[in-house]
Design an enzyme around this catalytic site. Structure first.
Site, PDB file in Angstrom:
ATOM      1  N   ASP A   1       0.824  -1.205   0.000  1.00  0.00           N
ATOM      2  CA  ASP A   1       0.000   0.000   0.000  1.00  0.00           C
ATOM      3  C   ASP A   1       0.860   1.257   0.000  1.00  0.00           C
ATOM      4  O   ASP A   1       1.857   1.356   0.721  1.00  0.00           O
ATOM      5  CB  ASP A   1      -0.892  -0.018   1.251  1.00  0.00           C
ATOM      6  CG  ASP A   1      -1.814   1.171   1.338  1.00  0.00           C
ATOM      7  OD1 ASP A   1      -2.741   1.242   0.515  1.00  0.00           O
ATOM      8  OD2 ASP A   1      -1.601   2.029   2.220  1.00  0.00           O
ATOM      9  N   GLU A  22       0.997  -0.244  -4.936  1.00  0.00           N
ATOM     10  CA  GLU A  22       0.034   0.827  -5.166  1.00  0.00           C
ATOM     11  C   GLU A  22       0.789   2.136  -5.260  1.00  0.00           C
ATOM     12  O   GLU A  22       1.509   2.520  -4.334  1.00  0.00           O
ATOM     13  CB  GLU A  22      -0.988   0.900  -4.026  1.00  0.00           C
ATOM     14  CG  GLU A  22      -2.042   1.969  -4.283  1.00  0.00           C
ATOM     15  CD  GLU A  22      -2.687   2.507  -3.022  1.00  0.00           C
ATOM     16  OE1 GLU A  22      -3.827   2.988  -3.113  1.00  0.00           O
ATOM     17  OE2 GLU A  22      -2.053   2.469  -1.952  1.00  0.00           O
TER      18      GLU A  22
END
Length: 623
Positions: free
Chosen positions: A228, A299
């Site tokens: 993330d 990401e």
């Protein structure tokens, strides 16, 4: 210094670029052509009746996942967390949140997925922890070795003699990215919520801690990680102010909203690439020892430039992430025409590096964005799934998009998203992610079969009585059945190794082909427009024979699998789509000996299957 040199090399060197049209045949690793299925566990299946999805709920649906034909499950965070940002604020990286279950539940799920032949990818949040994490609490009190585990600063004194944050940086959730801690008498950085302090990756102890945590989950048997917010991991050491992005004054963006500034100092610093490189080296060394391929999916902030985004691939000498997330399809919407779709695809394919082990990836739905059935049209979901699943590379699908779930309208009093809360009641809908996070619609029972509780963590979409997985399993024509056929098609050699080419037959008629010598050729046609249109010119443009066979028709097309059509004279309804082929492969898609297939040449939608089965009167396809 060595790692910083590597990062500078990646950013400063022109990587070898791919040319649209060719996919090099080679022996691919397991992940290179697979379909990853993202599960947002809070909303997938509730096993204990508390209105919130959990790990046992996911385990209950393993057979459903296997039946989809996917290759891997990506599980959004289930770590211990106070749930300020619903799992993206981790208070213990080595434990499971009681909301989701126990470590034993996780181990049981991992075992069931493995037994079903499915890989497991877990969400990993390296950029920040929860403010409830032991590390942060000890960092506040300057207890070594945790004193510098986070990014702290004294701030600066302005002309009025007032202490202010060290920079004008704005959080993703809005407002200053700096919060004053009274106990420590310093500001700390948080690029997301104030309860999510940024870790200091310039501290080697933090780097070591994160590698140890990765190894902990690898030992649990996971097959990879979705990393993330990696673009946020490092910031400019001088903490320089950022300037408004060009043209922002002409938009509806406020100065205290994240998208107001050009984030050249907060995002994609050279050290972030170097950190991903360290993880890749770690994974590759483990593979040399045990022979197991584990992957890194990253990401990257969606408004990063294409150059900074594809740089997370690295190059052949210094590979970084296996799958740097491609969010470019989120820039398309109902106003996008055929050339917009083509240009967006070419944009990625032409810019990504061309090297062994580097493949494209396509994401058209996730837990942070409006669902594709709402962003485009409900009637277009089959065409969008065709586009995402049948172009070269990895496909990443969000739970519910296989049945065409739509966003749910969430009132202000129902809002739970912290980003929406920060925006306030007049602007929350611009930033809210709640609409795409509502419960999965399994059937027509209480709470759409998601939970036995009538009150769920977010309201169930009221269309669940006509849009649900059970009904689509039973209907002869459904988005779910189309999706499963597309996933099966993706496994064929033509889609694994074949060339590809896009065509704009008209402003609103999109087509692309997949070709491989010695195998069937496939053509996909998608009517993005609002009018009936024909495929005139497709045969000459794509070098196709005069007749093709329908392999997968969209639910709203009126065509049948196995129907033979004239290549240049297929009449497509608005938002309808077809996968056509030069022949072969029908039996594996469940259409061999189909009694509803007309053995005549017809390029008109006929709906004979609907009439013969009586489904016309029962139409369950929401508009």
């Amino acid at each position: 210094m060595k790692l910083i040199f590597v990062a500078a090399f990646l950013l400063g060197t022109a990587l070898e670029r791919g040319v649209t049209g060719s996919v090099a045949p080679k022996n691919a690793d397991w992940w290179e052509n697979t379909v990853f299925y993202q599960i947002y566990p809070r909303s997938f299946k509730d096993s204990d009746g508390d209105g919130i999805g959990d790990i046992k709920g996911v385990a209950e649906k393993v057979e459903y996942l296997k039946d989809l034909g996917i290759g891997a499950v990506w599980l959004s965070p289930v770590f211990k967390s106070p749930m300020v940002d619903f799992g993206y604020d981790i208070s213990d990286y080595r434990d499971i949140s009681p909301i989701f279950g126990t470590m034993a539940d996780f181990d049981a799920l991992a075992a069931r997925l493995k037994q079903a032949g499915l890989k497991l990818i877990v969400d990993f949040v390296p950029n920040h922890s929860s403010d409830q994490h032991e590390w942060f609490q000890k960092s506040i009190s300057k207890e070594d070795p945790y004193t510098d585990y986070y990014v702290w600063h004294d701030g600066k004194i302005n002309e009025n003699g007032t202490r202010v944050p060290p920079s004008n940086w704005v959080s993703n959730f809005g407002g200053s990215a700096w919060t004053w801690n009274e106990n420590r008498q310093q500001y700390y950085l948080h690029q997301f919520g104030w309860q999510q302090p940024d870790l200091n990756f310039r501290n080697p102890n933090v780097v070591r801690e994160m590698k140890d945590i990765l190894k902990f989950w690898i030992d649990k048997g996971v097959d990879g990680f979705r990393m993330d917010a990696v673009s946020h991991m490092f910031e400019d050491q001088e903490l320089r102010d950022e300037s408004p992005r060009a043209g922002v004054e002409e938009t509806d963006t406020l100065p205290d909203e994240f998208t107001y500034h050009d984030h050249i100092y907060m995002l994609n610093q050279p050290e972030s690439y170097a950190m991903v490189r360290e993880w890749r080296v770690m994974f590759d060394e483990l593979r040399q020892k045990d022979g197991i391929q584990r992957i890194i999916m990253t990401e990257i902030q969606h408004n990063s430039t294409i150059q900074k985004t594809v740089a997370y691939y690295g190059n052949e000498s210094f590979p970084l992430a296996h799958v740097p997330f491609n969010f470019k399809l989120f820039h398309l919407n109902r106003d996008s025409n055929a050339n917009d779709f083509i240009n967006m695809h070419k944009f990625w394919l032409d810019n990504m590096p061309k090297a062994k082990g580097m493949v494209a990836n396509w994401i058209w739905g996730n837990h942070d964005n409006v669902r594709p059935a709402s962003r485009f049209y409900r009637e277009l979901i089959d065409g969008i799934n065709m586009l995402g699943l049948l172009v070269p590379g990895v496909a990443i699908v969000y739970n519910g998009d296989e049945i065409g779930m739509t966003d749910t309208y969430i009132r202000w009093d129902q809002t739970i998203d912290p980003m929406a809360f920060k925006a306030g009641p007049t602007r929350y809908r611009k930033w809210s992610r709640d609409g795409c996070r509502t419960p999965f619609q399994w059937d027509t029972s209480v709470s759409a079969g998601f939970s036995t509780h009538s009150k769920t963590q977010l309201p169930v979409n009221p269309n669940y009585w006509v849009l649900n997985a059970k009904q689509q399993m039973e209907d002869r024509y459904s988005n779910l059945k189309v999706f499963k056929k597309l996933v099966e098609l993706k496994k064929k050699q033509t889609f694994k190794k074949g060339d590809y080419q896009f065509y704009a037959l008209t402003d609103w008629l999109l087509a692309f082909t997949r070709k491989l010598d010695g195998f069937s050729t496939y053509a996909v046609v998608i009517n993005l427009g609002s009018d009936l249109t024909t495929t005139k010119g497709l045969a000459e443009a794509a070098g196709l024979p005069s007749n093709l066979t329908v392999i997968v028709p969209s639910v709203n097309s009126g065509f049948e699998s196995g129907q033979v059509v004239e290549t240049d004279n297929v009449l497509l309804r608005p938002k309808a789509s077809l996968v056509l082929s030069t022949g072969g492969g029908l039996s594996t898609l469940g259409v061999k000996n189909n009694p509803h297939v007309a053995n005549v040449h017809s390029s008109q939608p006929c709906d004979h299957g609907l009439r013969s089965s009586g489904l016309r009167a029962q139409a369950r396809w929401p508009l």
